[in-house]
Design a protein around this motif. Structure first.
Motif, mmCIF file in Angstrom:
data_model
loop_
_atom_site.group_PDB
_atom_site.id
_atom_site.type_symbol
_atom_site.label_atom_id
_atom_site.label_comp_id
_atom_site.label_asym_id
_atom_site.label_seq_id
_atom_site.Cartn_x
_atom_site.Cartn_y
_atom_site.Cartn_z
ATOM 1 N N SER A 1 20.257 -36.845 25.567
ATOM 2 C CA SER A 1 20.597 -37.749 24.326
ATOM 3 C C SER A 1 20.861 -39.059 24.581
ATOM 4 C CB SER A 1 21.821 -37.146 23.607
ATOM 5 O OG SER A 1 22.196 -38.068 22.536
ATOM 6 N N ALA A 2 20.609 -39.952 23.586
ATOM 7 C CA ALA A 2 21.245 -41.324 23.694
ATOM 8 C C ALA A 2 22.636 -41.391 23.983
ATOM 9 C CB ALA A 2 20.550 -42.304 22.566
ATOM 10 N N SER A 3 23.290 -42.441 24.219
ATOM 11 C CA SER A 3 24.660 -42.432 24.517
ATOM 12 C C SER A 3 25.249 -43.129 23.078
ATOM 13 C CB SER A 3 25.198 -43.756 25.357
ATOM 14 O OG SER A 3 24.892 -44.924 25.202
ATOM 15 N N LEU A 4 26.663 -42.630 22.831
ATOM 16 C CA LEU A 4 27.117 -42.769 21.514
ATOM 17 C C LEU A 4 27.349 -44.390 21.167
ATOM 18 C CD1 LEU A 4 28.878 -42.016 19.132
ATOM 19 C CD2 LEU A 4 31.068 -42.092 20.538
ATOM 20 N N GLU A 5 27.421 -45.238 22.473
ATOM 21 C CA GLU A 5 27.326 -46.563 22.277
ATOM 22 C C GLU A 5 26.180 -47.052 21.771
ATOM 23 O OE1 GLU A 5 28.021 -50.532 25.142
ATOM 24 O OE2 GLU A 5 29.366 -48.967 25.438
ATOM 25 N N GLY B 1 8.227 -59.007 2.303
ATOM 26 C CA GLY B 1 6.997 -58.840 2.664
ATOM 27 C C GLY B 1 6.550 -57.421 2.541
ATOM 28 N N ARG B 2 5.419 -56.941 3.223
ATOM 29 C CA ARG B 2 4.911 -55.675 3.413
ATOM 30 C C ARG B 2 5.881 -54.818 4.150
ATOM 31 N NH1 ARG B 2 -1.408 -55.895 3.968
ATOM 32 N NH2 ARG B 2 -1.029 -53.623 3.992
ATOM 33 N N MET B 3 6.501 -53.818 3.884
ATOM 34 C CA MET B 3 7.457 -52.840 4.431
ATOM 35 C C MET B 3 6.874 -51.845 5.222
ATOM 36 S SD MET B 3 11.113 -51.504 3.141
ATOM 37 C CE MET B 3 12.483 -51.013 4.324
ATOM 38 N N CYS B 4 7.275 -51.542 6.331
ATOM 39 C CA CYS B 4 6.892 -50.405 7.125
ATOM 40 C C CYS B 4 7.973 -49.640 7.865
ATOM 41 C CB CYS B 4 5.485 -50.575 7.821
ATOM 42 S SG CYS B 4 6.183 -51.541 9.164
ATOM 43 N N THR B 5 7.786 -48.408 8.460
ATOM 44 C CA THR B 5 8.613 -47.990 9.445
ATOM 45 C C THR B 5 7.806 -47.516 10.533
ATOM 46 O OG1 THR B 5 10.167 -47.334 7.702
ATOM 47 C CG2 THR B 5 10.357 -46.085 9.787
ATOM 48 N N GLN B 6 8.168 -47.856 11.507
ATOM 49 C CA GLN B 6 7.783 -47.319 12.858
ATOM 50 C C GLN B 6 8.601 -46.213 13.813
ATOM 51 O OE1 GLN B 6 6.691 -50.459 15.784
ATOM 52 N NE2 GLN B 6 4.726 -50.442 14.817
ATOM 53 N N GLU B 7 7.815 -45.125 13.810
ATOM 54 C CA GLU B 7 8.524 -43.830 14.418
ATOM 55 C C GLU B 7 8.278 -43.907 15.945
ATOM 56 O OE1 GLU B 7 10.282 -41.425 13.153
ATOM 57 O OE2 GLU B 7 10.139 -41.526 10.891
ATOM 58 N N GLY B 8 9.024 -43.554 16.711
ATOM 59 C CA GLY B 8 8.846 -43.617 18.240
ATOM 60 C C GLY B 8 9.792 -42.944 19.048
ATOM 61 N N PHE B 9 9.863 -42.984 20.147
ATOM 62 C CA PHE B 9 11.030 -42.577 21.210
ATOM 63 C C PHE B 9 11.065 -43.473 22.244
ATOM 64 C CE2 PHE B 9 7.049 -40.258 22.381
ATOM 65 C CZ PHE B 9 6.988 -40.388 23.693
ATOM 66 N N VAL B 10 12.136 -42.876 23.080
ATOM 67 C CA VAL B 10 12.290 -43.751 24.466
ATOM 68 C C VAL B 10 12.646 -42.626 25.145
ATOM 69 C CG1 VAL B 10 13.518 -45.254 26.142
ATOM 70 C CG2 VAL B 10 13.253 -45.761 23.396
ATOM 71 N N TYR C 1 19.333 -47.935 24.907
ATOM 72 C CA TYR C 1 18.922 -46.699 23.899
ATOM 73 C C TYR C 1 17.848 -45.901 24.813
ATOM 74 C CZ TYR C 1 17.970 -43.985 20.196
ATOM 75 O OH TYR C 1 17.861 -43.006 19.224
ATOM 76 N N ASP C 2 18.177 -44.730 25.251
ATOM 77 C CA ASP C 2 17.178 -44.005 26.023
ATOM 78 C C ASP C 2 17.400 -42.299 25.726
ATOM 79 O OD1 ASP C 2 15.170 -43.233 27.860
ATOM 80 O OD2 ASP C 2 16.638 -43.920 29.575
ATOM 81 N N ASN C 3 16.227 -41.712 25.971
ATOM 82 C CA ASN C 3 16.122 -40.288 25.811
ATOM 83 C C ASN C 3 16.447 -39.719 24.378
ATOM 84 O OD1 ASN C 3 15.552 -40.076 28.626
ATOM 85 N ND2 ASN C 3 17.852 -40.629 29.042
ATOM 86 N N ALA C 4 15.873 -40.443 23.376
ATOM 87 C CA ALA C 4 16.221 -40.026 21.926
ATOM 88 C C ALA C 4 15.140 -40.587 21.225
ATOM 89 C CB ALA C 4 17.532 -40.591 21.564
ATOM 90 N N PRO C 5 14.613 -40.225 19.950
ATOM 91 C CA PRO C 5 14.002 -40.759 19.103
ATOM 92 C C PRO C 5 14.401 -42.033 18.180
ATOM 93 C CG PRO C 5 14.769 -38.644 17.854
ATOM 94 C CD PRO C 5 15.430 -38.880 19.384
#
Length: 560
Positions: free
Chosen positions: A223-227, A342-351, A403-407
Motif C-alpha cells: 500500500s501507499a503510506s498513510l503520510e 478549461g476542458r476537464m479530465c481525469t487520468q487513472e494510473g498507478f505507481v 507515493y508508491d505501490n497504489a493506484p
C-alpha cells in the motif's frame, strides 16, 4: 513416482511450434503434477515478450547466446549456457536470441498441452491445469453487487477470493465516522479470517482511503503510506507540497477558519474563487464565491455541516508528522482557491515500485451551470500531447511526496486558449465511477489494477478489448429541490436494457423523500439517477443517453 526416458518416449511428449520458438512439453498437468517442464528453443534473431499473469517460470540455458531485457526497468542481462532466470507475475521481459537458445523451463501451475504465448507474453490458465498457486484472499472494503461484478470482469478473477470487509453503514453516507471503531471492526475481521490475508483493496473516498493504509501497514500488505495518502487527501497540505514541485500548474490558494468572522478579509483572495473544506468529497460543501453574498451563504452551510469530517480527519492527522506550515490546519478548516478552468479530465494510473503509469484518461463534461457534472466519457478526446504533459506533471508530484505501490486518479483542466494545464486534485484510489467505462472499452474494469497492486504485482490492464469504442457515465439531475412521488420501476429499467444493451442504471432517490435529503451531493444540483452506457461513437453515446432518459419517468412535486 514418475520415471521417463525422454529419448525413448518422444511420442508421449507434446511438441509446439509457435514460429519464433519451439517447445517439447516433457511433463504436463496430465501427469498429475503442479508444474510442467519444457525443452524450449528460441530461434535465432527472434525477440520474444515474456510476461506471465498466471504463472511462475524458472529457466536454465544450456545452449546458445542472447540477452534478457527487463522492459520495466530497462536493465539488460547476458543469456548464455549456465544462465538461470526466474520470473514472477510482476516481471515483464523480452528475450533476444542472437543464436538458437535452448532452455529447460519449469512453469507453475502446469500447462495442459499445446498452449502458446498470447500477444501480451503470457499463457492462459486453462481448466485442465492443476491450481498449484492457491487462490489469493483479497478483502474489499464495502464489497457490493456492482463492484463484485466489475471484479469478476478482470482477466484473472478466478485466481482470487474476493471477501467483504466492512459494510456501507460503516463507511458511506454517515453523519459521523468513528475511525477507531472502523479500524477495530476491520482488524477483527482480518484477524479472525481462517486463511491467509493476501491483499486489501478499496475504491471509496474518506474515510476508507485513509484507513486502508493503516490496515495494510499493520498486516504487512502492499500500500501507499498513510503520510503520502494524506498529502493527497488534505487539500491544503496537497497544495503546499505541489507548490514546491509543480507551482506553475496550481491556482493561488489560502487556508481559512470558517468560524472566523474576519476570514474573508484575512485571506486577501479576490473574487471570484472557490471554497471547500480541507477534507470532503464529491464537491460536497464546495461553493463558487463571486461576491460577499455568496460568501455569507457558503459560510452558513459550511459551519452547519463541516463537523461531520472534522473529528475523524483530525484523528488520522495525529498519526503523522506534518510540516509546521500545515500542522495547525485540520479537518475543521477550509481552503480557498482562485478560479481555474478549461476542458476537464481525469487520468487513472498507478505507481508500482517507483514506476508510474497512466493507463487511461476520462473526459469530465459539465452541465450548463459549470459546476455539476453531466457525464464522464472514455476514452478522452484531448490531444495526446496534452495528456502526456499531464502525466509528466502528476509523476513529478507523486514522486515528490513518495507515493508508491497504489493506484491514483488525478483531475486536470486544460485551457485550450493558453495551453495552460491546471492540476485540480489527486485522489489516492481508483475511481469507482470509471470502473464500468474501462470494462466496456478495454474489456476489464480497472479493479484489476487494484487487485494486482494489492498482491505487490505490476498491473497489466487490457487495452481496447471491450465491446464498445466509447463509454460514459451519465447523470440525470434536478437543479431544484422536489418531493419524489415515484421513480422508474423494474419494467422501465428492463426496457432501457433492451433498447440500449449493456446499460446499467442506478436510481439514487427514493419515493416519499425530498431530493435535498440525498447525501453527499454537490452544492448546485441533485443526482436522481446514474447510467453507464456504451456506444460506437461519442454522438451515438449521447443518443443512447437521450433514449434512456425518455424511458425513465420521475414523478416529482416541486417544493416552494
Amino acid at each position: 513416482m514418475l520415471v521417463r526416458q525422454s529419448n525413448d518416449n518422444q511420442e508421449r511428449d507434446v511438441f509446439v511450434d509457435a514460429g519464433d520458438w519451439t517447445s517439447r512439453r516433457l511433463i504436463l498437468a496430465g501427469d498429475g503434477v503442479d508444474y510442467s517442464i519444457h525443452d524450449t528453443t528460441m530461434k535465432a534473431g527472434t525477440h520474444t515478450l515474456l510476461a506471465y499473469p498466471h504463472h511462475l517460470e524458472s529457466a536454465y540455458c544450456i545452449e546458445g547466446e542472447g540477452e534478457l531485457e527487463d522492459t520495466v526497468s530497462g536493465e539488460r542481462y547476458p543469456l548464455k549456457p549456465g544462465t538461470l532466470y526466474s520470473l514472477n507475475r510482476s516481471d515483464r521481459i523480452r528475450l533476444h536470441a542472437e543464436t538458437d537458445v535452448r532452455l529447460i523451463c519449469n512453469l507453475m501451475p502446469a500447462l495442459a498441452g499445446t498452449e502458446t504465448l498470447d500477444s501480451e507474453g503470457g499463457y492462459p490458465l486453462v481448466p485442465e491445469a492443476r491450481p498449484a498457486l492457491r487462490k489469493k484472499n483479497v478483502f474489499v472494503v464495502n464489497l457490493n453487487e456492482f463492484n463484485l461484478g466489475r471484479l469478476k470482469s478482470i482477466r484473472n478473477a478466478d485466481n482470487y477470493n474476493f471477501l467483504k470487509l466492512l459494510d456501507a453503514s460503516d463507511v458511506l453516507e454517515q453523519t459521523h465516522y468513528d475511525i477507531d471503531a472502523i479500524l477495530t471492526k476491520a482488524r477483527n475481521t482480518l484477524q479472525q479470517y481462517p486463511g491467509e490475508v493476501d491483499g486489501l483493496i478499496h475504491y471509496i473516498d474518506f474515510p476508507v482511503s485513509t484507513t486502508v493504509p493503516i490496515l495494510c501497514q499493520e498486516f504487512g500488505l502492499p500500500s501507499a503510506s498513510l503520510e503520502a495518502v494524506l498529502k493527497c487527501e488534505h487539500k491544503f497540505w496537497s497544495r503546499y507540497e505541489q507548490a514546491q514541485c509543480i507551482a506553475d500548474h496550481i491556482p493561488k490558494f489560502a487556508a481559512f477558519d470558517p468560524f472566523d468572522d474576519d476570514a474573508l478579509d484575512r485571506m486577501g483572495m479576490a473574487f471570484p474563487f472557490w471554497v471547500k473544506p480541507i477534507k470532503s468529497f464529491s464537491s460536497y460543501l464546495g461553493f463558487r464565491i463571486d461576491d460577499r453574498d455568496d460568501w455569507d451563504h457558503a459560510i452558513k452551510e459550511i459551519r452547519a455541516h463541516i463537523g461531520r469530517f472534522q473529528g475523524p480527519f483530525d484523528a488520522l492527522l495525529e498519526r503523522v508528522d506534518m510540516p509546521a506550515e500545515v500542522a495547525n490546519i485540520g479537518g475543521g478548516d477550509c481552503i480557498a482557491e482562485s478560479i481555474i478552468g478549461g476542458r476537464m479530465c481525469t487520468q487513472e494510473g498507478f505507481v508500482h515500485k517507483g514506476k508510474l503509469r497512466v493507463y487511461g484518461t476520462v473526459d469530465s463534461l459539465r452541465e450548463p451551470n459549470g459546476s455539476s457534472f453531466s457525464s464522464y466519457q472514455y476514452p478522452s478526446r484531448l490531444p495526446a500531447r496534452v495528456r502526456k504533459r499531464m502525466t509528466e506533471i502528476v509523476e513529478i508530484f507523486l514522486s515528490h511526496i513518495g507515493y508508491d505501490n497504489a493506484p491514483f486518479n488525478v483531475e486536470f483542466f486544460w485551457d485550450a486558449n493558453t495551453d495552460q494545464i491546471w492540476l485540480l486534485e489527486v485522489n489516492p484510489r481508483i475511481s469507482e465511477s470509471h470502473a464500468d467505462l474501462f470494462r466496456k472499452v478495454d474489456g476489464a474494469s480497472h479493479h484489476e489494477v487494484s487487485a494486482d497492486l494489492s498482491l505487490g504485482a505490476r498491473p497489466r490492464l487490457p487495452y481496447r478489448d471491450g465491446e464498445f469504442a466509447y463509454a460514459g457515465k451519465f447523470f440525470i439531475r434536478s437543479f431544484r429541490d422536489a418531493f419524489v412521488k415515484n421513480v422508474p420501476d423494474g419494467d422501465a429499467l428492463a426496457e432501457v436494457a433492451r433498447q440500449v444493451p449493456d446499460t446499467i442504471v442506478r436510481i439514487t432517490c427514493e419515493p416519499g423523500k425530498k431530493l435535498s435529503e440525498l447525501m453527499d451531493q454537490d452544492s448546485y444540483s441533485y443526482a436522481m439517477a446514474i447510467m453507464w452506457i456504451g456506444a460506437s461513437s461519442p454522438a451515438k453515446l449521447q443518443k443512447n443517453f437521450e433514449k434512456a432518459v425518455e424511458l425513465l419517468d420521475f414523478d416529482l412535486e416541486p417544493i416552494g
